[in-house]
Design a protein around this motif. Structure first.
Motif, PDB file in Angstrom:
ATOM      1  N   GLN A  54       4.096   5.313   3.174  1.00 11.45           N
ATOM      2  CA  GLN A  54       4.946   4.981   4.315  1.00 11.45           C
ATOM      3  C   GLN A  54       6.430   5.006   3.947  1.00 11.45           C
ATOM      4  O   GLN A  54       7.281   5.327   4.790  1.00 11.45           O
ATOM      5  N   GLN A  97       6.227  -1.642  10.893  1.00  7.73           N
ATOM      6  CA  GLN A  97       4.972  -1.717  11.638  1.00  7.73           C
ATOM      7  C   GLN A  97       3.794  -1.247  10.785  1.00  7.73           C
ATOM      8  O   GLN A  97       2.711  -1.840  10.820  1.00  7.73           O
ATOM      9  N   SER A  98       4.019  -0.199   9.997  1.00  6.64           N
ATOM     10  CA  SER A  98       2.950   0.330   9.147  1.00  6.64           C
ATOM     11  C   SER A  98       2.557  -0.678   8.067  1.00  6.64           C
ATOM     12  O   SER A  98       1.368  -0.863   7.785  1.00  6.64           O
ATOM     13  N   SER A 106       0.472  -3.392   9.421  1.00  4.91           N
ATOM     14  CA  SER A 106      -0.882  -2.909   9.675  1.00  4.91           C
ATOM     15  C   SER A 106      -1.686  -2.814   8.383  1.00  4.91           C
ATOM     16  O   SER A 106      -2.881  -3.131   8.353  1.00  4.91           O
ATOM     17  N   SER A 126       9.543   1.809  12.008  1.00  2.00           N
ATOM     18  CA  SER A 126       8.222   2.436  11.855  1.00  2.00           C
ATOM     19  C   SER A 126       7.565   1.987  10.561  1.00  2.00           C
ATOM     20  O   SER A 126       6.358   1.702  10.519  1.00  2.00           O
TER      21      SER A 126
END
Length: 459
Positions: A421, A444-445, A448, A441
């Protein structure tokens, strides 16, 4: 009738013995087992790949001869695993899960945490605490790199560091000092911009970036920037991943400046966004005088030595080295990252005491020093630096001093996914995405991957 019964009992007894033999053998544990009062056999597994010479094999053969002479109760069985790096990880994983696991295994320090989590490795603290050489001679950073959740699981056999390589001839043409030590990121960008203006047809600098170069982008590129800020990737005090921070955004902004198409300082995308970018940089651009600045690893000079991938006798006079500065020159002023390999004891080894004796003897100054010299590895032991053959290696005194303040990747199972990422975020800003959007982004990754409760933000 009696004769028939006696024969039946004899047959049953023999059959029982035949059935029990494999079970009795299995009770011996791992491949390090022995029978009766004979010597214990300790199996050592390591990677072997490519053409000879095989320095790992040579090192362990020398250690085997010395150890077996000094310890008649120990026999060493060498188990080279013929495989490239990715296949080695897979084969070693299968071995460590089996009932016949090797006693001693060569571990990439990058994966120690994952293998500990899987239950494959033995904590070594009770042994290491009584080994004065280890406590006094291994750099503290080299002791920490194999530590996971407060326990140590390996002994480093060598390491690497990262720094800034630069071409003195190009610097001279640009009117820059040929003895160069930047004190901030701004100094690096200033030199690159000067070269762009004054030396045409030369790439001002290389910073590995994007998904195709995988961990090289993360480690040689991004983390050499991030760890020079006030922020980090993982907070060891809270046990959480830092999903967004000012330092992360600043590092992305540096990448964006290097790859700004209106003022491109780095290589073009056909080079950078290629899985062969490392070879292109080391074996073509640098020896051909087409690249001025390269943030890269200590191993780079091996390409240019006689017998290397791109022999270049002039490199020792042409290439200079500088330490990577922190963002604004704040303490500790410089930054580097280390990886490398260690040897660990498998949790399924039936003879851990003898296995540690083997490690202790094999890692003596003379044996390990010869191995590090042969492999051009940066020594994890301080006293190896005093060996004349080691000090004579080009730039090795310079690289070894960096080990004092080196940092390393978080050795947790989530790291490989988070690393991808990071590469994604770098590639996004290369393609024009804003640093805020790329960091969002990424954040968020990470949430997760690791779980929202295992992440935090640094404003």
């Amino acid at each position: 009738m009696k004769k028939s019964t006696r024969s039946l009992h004899l047959f049953s007894f023999v059959a029982l013995l035949i059935c029990l033999v494999p079970l009795l053998q299995a009770c011996g544990g791992s491949s390090g087992s022995s029978s009766g009062n004979g010597p214990v056999t300790i199996t050592v597994a390591y990677q072997q790949f490519g053409p000879p010479p095989y320095y790992e094999q040579q090192w362990w053969q020398s250690a085997k001869t010395k150890i077996e002479a000094a310890h008649p109760n120990i026999k060493i069985k060498l188990m080279p695993i013929i495989a490239d790096e990715g296949s080695y990880y897979t084969k070693l994983d299968l071995m460590l899960r089996s009932n016949n696991a090797p006693d001693i295994v060569r571990e990439d320090s990058f994966l120690v945490g994952s293998d500990v989590t899987a239950g494959y490795l033995t904590p070594l603290d009770s042994y290491l605490n009584n080994w004065s050489d280890y406590k006094n001679q291994w750099f503290p950073s080299m002791q920490k790199i194999t530590t996971f959740n407060g326990k140590n699981y390996g002994v480093m056999d060598g390491t690497d560091v990262r720094a800034i390589w630069y071409n003195k001839d190009i610097f001279k043409k640009a009117g820059l000092p040929t003895t160069w030590q930047p004190n901030s990121w701004a100094d690096i960008l200033s030199a690159a911009n000067t070269i762009k203006k004054k030396v045409p047809n030369v790439i001002p600098m290389n910073l590995y970036s994007g998904v195709p170069m995988d961990e090289a982008s993360t480690m040689q590129g991004f983390e050499m920037l991030l760890y020079g800020t006030k922020d980090t990737l993982y907070n060891y005090q809270t046990g959480k991943w830092v999903s967004s921070s000012t330092g992360f955004k600043d590092a992305l902004n540096f990448v964006k400046q290097v790859y700004n198409p209106s003022n491109l300082l780095g290589p073009t995308n056909d080079i950078t966004l290629s899985t062969t970018a490392g070879n292109t940089v080391a074996q073509q651009l640098i020896p051909q005088g087409k690249l001025a600045i390269d943030i890269d690893g200590s191993w780079l000079g091996g390409n240019w030595e006689t017998g290397g991938a791109a022999p270049w006798p002039q490199w020792k006079d042409t290439m200079g080295l500088a330490k990577m500065p922190t963002q604004n020159g704040q303490d500790p002023k410089y930054v580097t990252l280390s990886g490398g390999w260690a040897y660990s004891i498998a949790s399924r080894s039936a003879h851990k005491d003898q296995a540690f004796t083997v490690i202790q003897e094999a890692f003596a100054k003379d044996l390990l020093g010869k191995y590090d010299i042969q492999t051009n590895g940066i020594a994890p032991r301080k006293d190896i630096v005093s060996l004349p053959e080691y000090s004579a290696l080009p730039n090795f005194p310079f690289f070894t001093q960096l080990v004092n303040f080196t940092q390393f990747r978080p050795g947790f199972p989530a790291y490989p996914k988070i690393s991808v990422q990071i590469d994604n975020a770098m590639q996004q800003v290369m393609s024009g995405k804003s640093t805020d959007d790329a960091m969002s982004s990424f954040s968020q990754s990470v949430q997760s991957i690791a779980g929202a409760d295992k992440t935090e933000t640094h404003p």
